[in-house]
Scaffold this motif. Structure first.
Motif, PDB file in Angstrom:
ATOM      1  N   PHE A 105      34.012  35.150  44.323  1.00  0.00           N
ATOM      2  CA  PHE A 105      35.408  35.080  43.877  1.00  0.00           C
ATOM      3  C   PHE A 105      36.021  36.440  43.563  1.00  0.00           C
ATOM      4  N   LEU A 106      35.184  37.488  43.408  1.00  0.00           N
ATOM      5  CA  LEU A 106      35.735  38.833  43.241  1.00  0.00           C
ATOM      6  C   LEU A 106      35.883  39.554  44.565  1.00  0.00           C
ATOM      7  N   GLY A 107      35.100  39.136  45.564  1.00  0.00           N
ATOM      8  CA  GLY A 107      35.146  39.795  46.866  1.00  0.00           C
ATOM      9  C   GLY A 107      36.544  39.863  47.468  1.00  0.00           C
ATOM     10  N   PRO A 108      37.303  38.758  47.481  1.00  0.00           N
ATOM     11  CA  PRO A 108      38.659  38.835  48.032  1.00  0.00           C
ATOM     12  C   PRO A 108      39.554  39.821  47.276  1.00  0.00           C
ATOM     13  N   LEU A 109      39.403  39.911  45.941  1.00  0.00           N
ATOM     14  CA  LEU A 109      40.196  40.868  45.172  1.00  0.00           C
ATOM     15  C   LEU A 109      39.811  42.298  45.539  1.00  0.00           C
ATOM     16  N   LEU A 110      38.513  42.560  45.654  1.00  0.00           N
ATOM     17  CA  LEU A 110      38.042  43.899  46.008  1.00  0.00           C
ATOM     18  C   LEU A 110      38.529  44.283  47.397  1.00  0.00           C
ATOM     19  N   GLU A 111      38.337  43.412  48.356  1.00  0.00           N
ATOM     20  CA  GLU A 111      38.710  43.737  49.733  1.00  0.00           C
ATOM     21  C   GLU A 111      40.212  43.927  49.875  1.00  0.00           C
ATOM     22  N   CYS A 155      46.621  43.282  30.713  1.00  0.00           N
ATOM     23  CA  CYS A 155      46.202  42.395  29.623  1.00  0.00           C
ATOM     24  C   CYS A 155      47.318  41.449  29.197  1.00  0.00           C
ATOM     25  N   ASP A 156      48.560  41.828  29.423  1.00  0.00           N
ATOM     26  CA  ASP A 156      49.663  40.903  29.174  1.00  0.00           C
ATOM     27  C   ASP A 156      49.669  39.756  30.185  1.00  0.00           C
ATOM     28  N   TRP A 157      49.066  39.998  31.354  1.00  0.00           N
ATOM     29  CA  TRP A 157      49.078  39.014  32.439  1.00  0.00           C
ATOM     30  C   TRP A 157      47.813  38.153  32.478  1.00  0.00           C
ATOM     31  N   ILE A 158      46.660  38.826  32.451  1.00  0.00           N
ATOM     32  CA  ILE A 158      45.403  38.099  32.681  1.00  0.00           C
ATOM     33  C   ILE A 158      45.075  37.168  31.522  1.00  0.00           C
ATOM     34  N   VAL A 159      44.067  36.390  31.724  1.00  0.00           N
ATOM     35  CA  VAL A 159      43.613  35.299  30.866  1.00  0.00           C
ATOM     36  C   VAL A 159      44.579  34.124  30.997  1.00  0.00           C
ATOM     37  N   GLU A 160      45.863  34.360  30.743  1.00  0.00           N
ATOM     38  CA  GLU A 160      46.831  33.276  30.928  1.00  0.00           C
ATOM     39  C   GLU A 160      47.012  32.954  32.404  1.00  0.00           C
ATOM     40  N   ASN A 161      46.981  33.998  33.248  1.00  0.00           N
ATOM     41  CA  ASN A 161      47.266  33.850  34.671  1.00  0.00           C
ATOM     42  C   ASN A 161      46.077  34.322  35.509  1.00  0.00           C
ATOM     43  N   PRO A 162      46.048  33.962  36.807  1.00  0.00           N
ATOM     44  CA  PRO A 162      44.963  34.421  37.671  1.00  0.00           C
ATOM     45  C   PRO A 162      44.963  35.939  37.826  1.00  0.00           C
ATOM     46  N   ALA A 163      43.775  36.504  37.968  1.00  0.00           N
ATOM     47  CA  ALA A 163      43.651  37.948  38.186  1.00  0.00           C
ATOM     48  C   ALA A 163      44.257  38.323  39.531  1.00  0.00           C
ATOM     49  N   ARG A 164      44.925  39.504  39.555  1.00  0.00           N
ATOM     50  CA  ARG A 164      45.603  39.943  40.772  1.00  0.00           C
ATOM     51  C   ARG A 164      44.850  41.036  41.516  1.00  0.00           C
ATOM     52  N   ASN A 165      43.893  41.666  40.866  1.00  0.00           N
ATOM     53  CA  ASN A 165      43.158  42.750  41.503  1.00  0.00           C
ATOM     54  C   ASN A 165      41.751  42.805  40.917  1.00  0.00           C
ATOM     55  N   LEU A 166      40.937  43.719  41.428  1.00  0.00           N
ATOM     56  CA  LEU A 166      39.537  43.765  41.023  1.00  0.00           C
ATOM     57  C   LEU A 166      39.388  44.091  39.544  1.00  0.00           C
ATOM     58  N   TRP A 167      40.133  45.074  39.027  1.00  0.00           N
ATOM     59  CA  TRP A 167      40.011  45.409  37.608  1.00  0.00           C
ATOM     60  C   TRP A 167      40.323  44.199  36.740  1.00  0.00           C
ATOM     61  N   GLU A 168      41.387  43.487  37.071  1.00  0.00           N
ATOM     62  CA  GLU A 168      41.761  42.315  36.278  1.00  0.00           C
ATOM     63  C   GLU A 168      40.697  41.223  36.369  1.00  0.00           C
ATOM     64  N   GLY A 169      40.067  41.066  37.552  1.00  0.00           N
ATOM     65  CA  GLY A 169      38.999  40.081  37.685  1.00  0.00           C
ATOM     66  C   GLY A 169      37.822  40.406  36.790  1.00  0.00           C
ATOM     67  N   PHE A 170      37.385  41.668  36.818  1.00  0.00           N
ATOM     68  CA  PHE A 170      36.285  42.081  35.955  1.00  0.00           C
ATOM     69  C   PHE A 170      36.641  41.925  34.477  1.00  0.00           C
ATOM     70  N   GLN A 171      37.850  42.346  34.088  1.00  0.00           N
ATOM     71  CA  GLN A 171      38.228  42.288  32.674  1.00  0.00           C
ATOM     72  C   GLN A 171      38.324  40.845  32.180  1.00  0.00           C
ATOM     73  N   THR A 172      38.791  39.938  33.040  1.00  0.00           N
ATOM     74  CA  THR A 172      38.831  38.526  32.660  1.00  0.00           C
ATOM     75  C   THR A 172      37.421  38.002  32.406  1.00  0.00           C
TER      76      THR A 172
END
Length: 819
Positions: free
Chosen positions: A296-302, A254-271
């Motif tokens: 756009f979540l598929g690449p993070l999941l894979e 949560c310190d990273w996301i919203v301001e920055n791109p999501a790095r993994n699947l959890w961060e993508g969903f939470q954003t």
């Protein structure tokens, strides 16, 4: 045969059970309305786009940070899990006073009994005080002060009591939020603002205010995410070791996301969730869609699975948790009065039940899966499969689901999609890429963007993240277009026989027309007039928002707004659209066919006799009514004569509506859908097809159910004759399959063949439900035993036990088709 893993983790089972418990203990979201009211009171003279930005920042900065002990994903748009949302600035203040200014006894019977949506005494008093503040300041008041007299004085009670709502019905750019982030948007806005300050002109001065507002919204979103990070760390102090580790990991994200791109699947969903909360707080969570999320979540999941960061089981659990939590944004629509609430409670129903008959509980939220990349290749991946499997496993009615179909659709996706729709009450709907992409091209969208459409609301396609769509509800000021009302004017001499009220174009009565062609010409004249009237209304509705009610939660990510310096309500999106839906297609077609055949072709019934039978609501004319029901060829049986009439008036509507200038220099987009054929039937006098006053109308573009005689292929052939290539706003065909016919070894292949046949004929979308009559009857008697029984209504699915009794009966009466 279907062979999918339906095992669900203990944690997901716990979250699903918790969700069902909460449904019996819901709260009205007062927090959001307190924050906006306090901000607007303190900043009454602030320019609208700055005022909206200031409110959204205040909401991000002061709202309660709610973190539940068992959450996989964080938060909600309100202070409680599954809070019920409404927006005070778009709510009728008379409704607020009627509900909360009622006697203590009646207020408590409506809002303070087990199963109600709870409002405590303090919040009740605040709502009454807030109603006084918003009187004359809400969206409806803006419209009343802006609309010409023809809409406020001469258009009947619907427009005289304008309440208004944000347009909604669009595909926000969740992809940009996940893959780019609010920090990059903020930086671009700062750079654009600096340029304007150096060279301010009459053309860009308003853009300066817009960019200032955009920066404030970005600041608020980044702050909210970091507040959740702080909340996770505080919660971790007293958590168990395993939960503590999980919370600290969430905090870092949560310190990273919203301001920055999501790095993994959890961060993508939470954003996605954090952005959804902003949209809800801004009042625009009405039939929005996160777009092509598997793309756009598929690449993070894979990447997570391939690197070992997640096992397949862990990734599936995240997909399951996402699906459960995405349906937690509950919008109060319609807003029932105390009489209806008290009656519901007496009958063992809750307000949660009352929402299920007209939409899904999550207010039309819809996820789109599959499709094509910009180069035309297929866009299906592991996320497509896992999200489909989540629907199959969990059997939830919301959010809704659309599956795009094209020549690249893998066999496994077909198999899961059909199995899921059989098991989960019509989820997903199937969408024909060939037809929908062509409709996008026809309205001027380049092929690369057309291939990236997503569905929102019920059935409405739009370019994901790039199109501002004031779809079928026209911001609360318009609506779908039941041509049966226009036909009633043509039959009854410009009078609505149900209300006794005149229309706007004087005309003859049925028995005064000298030929069917004369009647058709009058019908066409009236249709064109009311389309033009509606198109004029839409432009003024758009101006309401342009002037006073910007939508920064959409603008912050929608492509075109950041680039042009314009809010979506100012025409800033790359594409702009306005939709309107045809309804009661079969009722109109069959009525015209009856008049044509009996009164003018065969001349076996005089027009006066038919008119008198209608005036009498068929009393004393049952023999004539039975003759109509049994002898007149009706739409839905692949009979060219009635089908040609349907083709004629649907082409008429589509051609004229689509040709009108759209709002914000965009396009008008016709569709065919209905959510209210049972309720609408209660408001409609007897019709020439033999229907009695108060009986349901025909649903959407489907045939009248008791008129279907020749099986599924004839059914879809008739519907396919409609001009779907012109229906840019989509259109539903809803079939109810006989349960026994879809249990065999070859059932999936037969259903797929029927869908593909309909698509090859030019059909745009296909919806079906497998619903056994005996099970539905049992659910009526013992609803507590059938809480996960889902049926497809129109462009959405709903829990059968939440439907009003009349809707349940109408669904049971639907024609069962074997495949």
């Amino acid at each position: 045969m279907e062979n999918f893993d339906i095992s669900i983790s203990e944690r997901i089972l716990g979250l699903k059970a918790k969700r069902e418990r909460i449904n019996r203990d819901l709260h009205l979201n007062i927090e959001r309305n307190r924050i906006i009211t306090e901000y607007y009171k303190a900043h009454e003279n602030e320019y609208p786009v700055l005022k909206r930005a200031g409110y959204l920042y205040a909401w991000c900065a002061t709202r309660e940070i709610n973190i539940e002990d068992d959450d996989i994903f964080l938060g909600d748009a309100g202070p409680h899990c599954r809070t019920v949302h409404f927006d005070i600035e778009q709510t009728s203040q008379s409704w607020l006073r009627g509900c909360f200014g009622d006697t203590d006894e009646r207020f408590r019977a409506a809002w303070q009994v087990p199963g109600s949506i709870w409002v405590d005494d303090e919040d009740r008093q605040w709502l009454l005080e807030a109603a006084d503040y918003w009187e004359g300041k809400d969206i409806g008041a803006t419209a009343r002060g802006l609309f010409p007299p023809e809409f406020t004085e001469n258009a009947g009670p619907v427009l005289k009591d304008l309440t208004g709502s944000y347009p909604g019905h669009f595909n926000p750019n969740y992809e940009r939020a996940v893959t780019v982030g609010f920090g990059a948007v903020r930086q671009t806005a700062i750079e654009k603002l600096d340029e304007i300050r150096k060279h301010t002109t009459a053309d860009n001065v308003r853009s300066e205010l817009f960019y200032r507002g955009l920066i404030k919204v970005c600041d608020g979103m980044i702050l909210m995410s970091k507040r959740y990070a702080e909340g996770c760390r505080k919660k971790a102090e007293t958590a168990t070791p395993d939960r503590r580790a999980e919370l600290l990991k969430m905090a870092d994200s949560c310190d990273w996301i919203v301001e920055n791109p999501a790095r993994n699947l959890w961060e993508g969903f939470q954003t996605i969730f954090f952005y959804q909360y902003l949209i809800t707080a801004d009042g625009t969570h009405w039939a929005d869609s996160p777009g092509l999320i598997d793309s756009f979540l598929g690449p993070l999941l894979e990447n997570d699975v391939n690197t070992g960061a997640l096992t397949r089981e862990q990734a599936q659990e995240l997909c399951d948790a996402f699906l459960l939590h995405y349906g937690d944004q509950i919008i109060m629509f319609p807003k029932p009065d105390n009489d209806r609430l008290i009656e519901a409670h007496r009958n063992g129903k809750t307000m949660f039940d009352l929402q299920g008959g007209m939409q899904n509980i999550a207010a039309g939220s819809l996820i789109t899966l599959g499709g094509q990349k910009t180069d035309g290749t297929g866009d299906y991946n592991l996320a497509t499969e896992m999200l489909l499997l989540s629907y199959y496993r969990l059997r939830v009615a919301e959010p809704s689901l659309a599956l795009r179909i094209n020549k690249h659709t893998p066999d496994r996706i077909w198999e899961i999609g059909i199995a899921c729709s059989k098991r989960s009450g019509g989820l997903p709907q199937f969408n024909n890429d060939d037809v929908i992409i062509q409709t996008m091209l026809d309205k001027g969208v380049p092929l690369e963007d057309a291939r990236r459409y997503a569905v929102f609301g019920c059935v409405e396609p739009a370019i994901s993240g790039k199109e501002w769509s004031m779809a079928a509800n026209c911001g609360g000021f318009g609506g779908g277009s039941s041509l049966i009302n226009i036909l009633q004017y043509v039959i009854h001499g410009n009078v609505n026989p149900m209300m006794g009220t005149p229309g706007m174009l004087p005309c003859k009565k049925l028995y005064e027309y000298e030929s069917f062609e004369e009647l058709k010409a009058e019908f066409e004249r009236q249709v064109r007039f009311y389309i033009d009237y509606g198109a004029r209304l839409y432009h003024f509705a758009a101006l309401v928002f342009d002037q006073a009610w910007p939508c920064l939660s959409a603008s912050v990510m929608t492509e075109g707004c950041l680039e042009s310096g314009k809010d979506v309500t100012w025409g800033g999106a790359k594409y702009n659209g306005m939709g309107s839906m045809l309804s009661a297609v079969a009722t109109v077609g069959d009525s015209l066919m009856t008049i044509k055949k009996l009164c003018f072709d065969d001349k076996t019934v005089s027009a006066r006799e038919l008119y008198d039978a209608l005036q009498a609501n068929w009393e004393g004319h049952e023999l004539l009514r039975q003759r109509i029901l049994n002898e007149v060829p009706f739409y839905g049986n692949d009979n060219d004569e009635p089908d040609a009439l349907v083709q004629w008036f649907t082409n008429l509507w589509a051609d004229h509506f689509n040709s009108r200038p759209g709002v914000n220099h965009g396009t008008n987009n016709c569709g065919a859908l209905d959510l209210y054929w049972v309720w609408g039937g209660k408001m409609t006098w007897a019709t020439p097809d033999g229907r009695k006053t108060g009986d349901p109308l025909s649903p959407s573009s489907d045939p009248r159910q008791d008129a279907v005689k020749n099986g599924p292929l004839a059914y879809v052939k008739s519907v396919a004759k409609m001009p779907w290539d012109k229906m840019r706003c989509g259109g539903a065909i809803n079939l109810r399959f006989d349960a026994n016919s879809v249990r065999g070894e070859d059932a999936t292949a037969k259903v797929r063949e029927l869908i593909q046949s309909y698509f090859a004929m030019g059909g745009i979308q296909f919806h079906f439900t497998v619903a056994d009559t005996a099970i539905m009857r049992a659910a009526q008697k013992n609803p507590q035993d059938y809480q996960d029984l889902i049926v497809r209504i129109a462009g959405f699915s709903a829990y059968f036990t939440h439907l009003p009794f009349d809707d349940q009966e109408n669904y049971i009466a639907r024609y069962e088709i074997g495949v």
